[in-house]
Scaffold this active site. Structure first.
Site, PDB file in Angstrom:
ATOM      1  N   ASP B  11     -21.838   9.324 -43.001  1.00 61.48           N
ATOM      2  CA  ASP B  11     -23.164   9.597 -43.205  1.00 61.48           C
ATOM      3  C   ASP B  11     -23.342   9.902 -44.933  1.00 61.48           C
ATOM      4  O   ASP B  11     -22.789  10.826 -45.278  1.00 61.48           O
ATOM      5  CB  ASP B  11     -23.702  10.615 -42.454  1.00 61.48           C
ATOM      6  CG  ASP B  11     -23.996  10.285 -40.918  1.00 61.48           C
ATOM      7  OD1 ASP B  11     -23.247   9.162 -40.758  1.00 61.48           O
ATOM      8  OD2 ASP B  11     -24.556  11.012 -40.266  1.00 61.48           O
ATOM      9  N   ASP B 130     -29.508   3.641 -30.632  1.00 65.08           N
ATOM     10  CA  ASP B 130     -29.400   4.785 -30.230  1.00 65.08           C
ATOM     11  C   ASP B 130     -29.958   5.036 -29.119  1.00 65.08           C
ATOM     12  O   ASP B 130     -31.297   4.825 -28.837  1.00 65.08           O
ATOM     13  CB  ASP B 130     -30.068   5.822 -31.361  1.00 65.08           C
ATOM     14  CG  ASP B 130     -29.593   5.985 -32.562  1.00 65.08           C
ATOM     15  OD1 ASP B 130     -28.328   5.755 -32.707  1.00 65.08           O
ATOM     16  OD2 ASP B 130     -30.076   6.241 -33.742  1.00 65.08           O
TER      17      ASP B 130
END
Lengths: 211, 252
Positions: B11, B130
């Site tokens: 990330d 997600d």
């Protein structure tokens, strides 16, 4: 230091290939200049995209003849991915297209059905001709493939390595004299990819010494 | 036969690697280019960069991170996070990314999948999903905006639609499992894998090396993604691979 011309004919990203060549200690020259290509110690023909588009780009820039001339001059030539397919005489990708014709054979689509197309991911090489200079000091291992079409060389002796996919062998590395091709991406294939590239570049260094 | 892949995820915010636990509590864990090269050396089969920069400057930095990474590593990598236009995809692919991950923008505008696939090839388009179990539905719901917004869309329907539109792969994150370290969400991963013909990258919940074996066998995933456990050296990629090899799973 050997200078490696990476043929820039408007197809795909050449940055990774150039950097991989530099990491092996050669000079990478991304170019579409015919004289620079002919003056280089070796030539890499990369390529992603469609066969017909790529041949059209090569012909429009007259680089098809330049690449063929470099090969005829005995210069080590490496086609990568679509660049390997372009070495062959014909492809049936979206029609029927003429290739560079440096190797006899044709490029056909995976039939699919029971397996996924594109053939994408890490697959294991099997050396068909372990004595090839490309394999000097190397063990069979995994390399990274992304393709929906595959080559069928006419001469068994041109087939240097295969991989198993879709229930049969798939052309992975081809070669005859100074002309080589890799269906996978050596620049994305970890240490084995780097070693294969290094062995190809050694051919260029040999050329430098002789000339 | 294709090898199962182990994929560390980085990330990245404003050019630095961070990892959120359950999508909050960010911690700085280093330079993305250096970390990418380290993972390449350690045997990662692929990398994913998730750009969580909110600013225009942060996004511009990401292009530079991609360019430098492409010059340093010899494995494919995907860039995702905040990509909503074909032009964004083109810039990142030209900088050296191999694949583009799209999530919220694809839910909002599914045509982005087909446009991207047509222009760059299906192999370049990774649809990130997600998903969280919706008790009232008895199945999984797609969330957008980094897991903050329920979309009202059923995950199994969405992945089939993404495949039909030309997605080359699904990067599936279980919001229920993410951050728990209790293992991947096997039920969700298996349900998605059995619904589509394109590869599935399972994400969220990896805490032990055995979890990868479970998600490849029972979960039928093609790849397993993790961040925290690799970043904080709780296990190495080689340890995961040794375990898989020992159990007869094809790996690189």
């Amino acid at each position: 230091m050997a200078t490696i011309a990476i043929v820039d004919y408007g197809m795909g990203n050449l940055h990774s290939v150039a950097k991989a060549v530099e990491r092996q200690g050669s000079e990478a020259l991304v170019t579409s200049d015919p004289s620079a290509i002919l003056a280089a110690d070796a030539v890499i023909l990369p390529g992603v995209g469609a066969f017909g588009d790529a041949m059209a780009c090569l012909r429009d820039t007259a680089l098809d003849a330049v690449v063929a001339q470099a090969a005829a001059n005995g210069k080590p030539l490496l086609g990568i991915c679509l660049g390997m397919q372009l070495l062959f005489a014909r492809s049936e990708e979206h029609g029927d297209h003429e290739g560079l014709g440096l190797l006899p054979g044709r490029v056909v689509r995976f039939t699919g059905g029971t397996y996924k197309v594109p053939h994408m991911g890490w697959n294991r090489l099997r050396f068909e001709q372990p004595e090839s200079p490309l394999f000097a000091g190397l063990d069979e291992g995994h390399v990274y493939f992304v393709h929906s079409f595959h080559a069928l060389p006419e001469r068994a002796s041109d087939l240097l390595a295969v991989t198993e996919y879709g229930g049969g062998p798939v052309t992975a590395i081809v070669g005859r004299d100074n002309v080589y091709g890799m269906q996978f991406h050596p620049e994305k294939s970890g240490e084995l990819g780097m070693q294969l590239l290094r062995n190809f570049l050694k051919l260029a260094e040999t050329t430098v010494r002789v000339s | 036969m294709l090898a199962k892949r182990i994929i560390p995820c980085l990330d990245v915010k404003d050019g630095r690697v961070v990892k959120g636990v359950n999508f909050v509590n960010l911690r700085d864990a280093g330079d993305p280019v250096e970390l990418a090269a380290l993972y390449d050396r350690e045997g990662a089969d692929e990398l994913v960069f998730l750009d969580i920069s909110a600013s225009v400057e942060g996004r511009a930095t990401m292009i530079e991170v991609v360019r430098q990474t492409a010059g340093e590593i010899a494995i494919p990598f995907t860039v995702g996070g905040g990509i909503s236009h074909i032009d964004d995809m083109k810039r990142l692919l030209r900088a050296g990314a191999d694949k583009i991950g799209i999530n919220t923008a694809a839910v909002r505008n599914p045509q982005l999948i087909s446009d991207g696939a047509r222009k760059f090839g299906s192999q370049c388009i990774v649809v990130a999903v997600d998903a969280k179990f919706n008790d009232a539905w008895g199945e999984w719901e797609v969330y957008t905006h980094g897991g903050r917004t329920p979309s009202g869309i059923r995950a199994l329907e969405w992945v089939r639609e993404a495949e039909r539109l030309g997605a080359g792969e699904i990067l599936l994150t279980s919001m229920d499992a993410d951050g728990t370290k209790d293992g991947f969400d096997i039920r969700l991963t298996r349900a998605v894998s059995e619904s589509i013909g394109i590869p599935v990258i399972a994400s969220g919940g990896a805490g032990k090396k055995e979890h990868f074996y479970d998600v490849f066998t029972e979960g039928k995933a093609d790849a397993g993604l993790a961040a925290t456990i690799f970043h904080y050296k709780e296990m190495t990629i080689q340890e995961v691979k040794d375990d898989l090899l020992h159990k007869g799973v094809e790996i690189r």
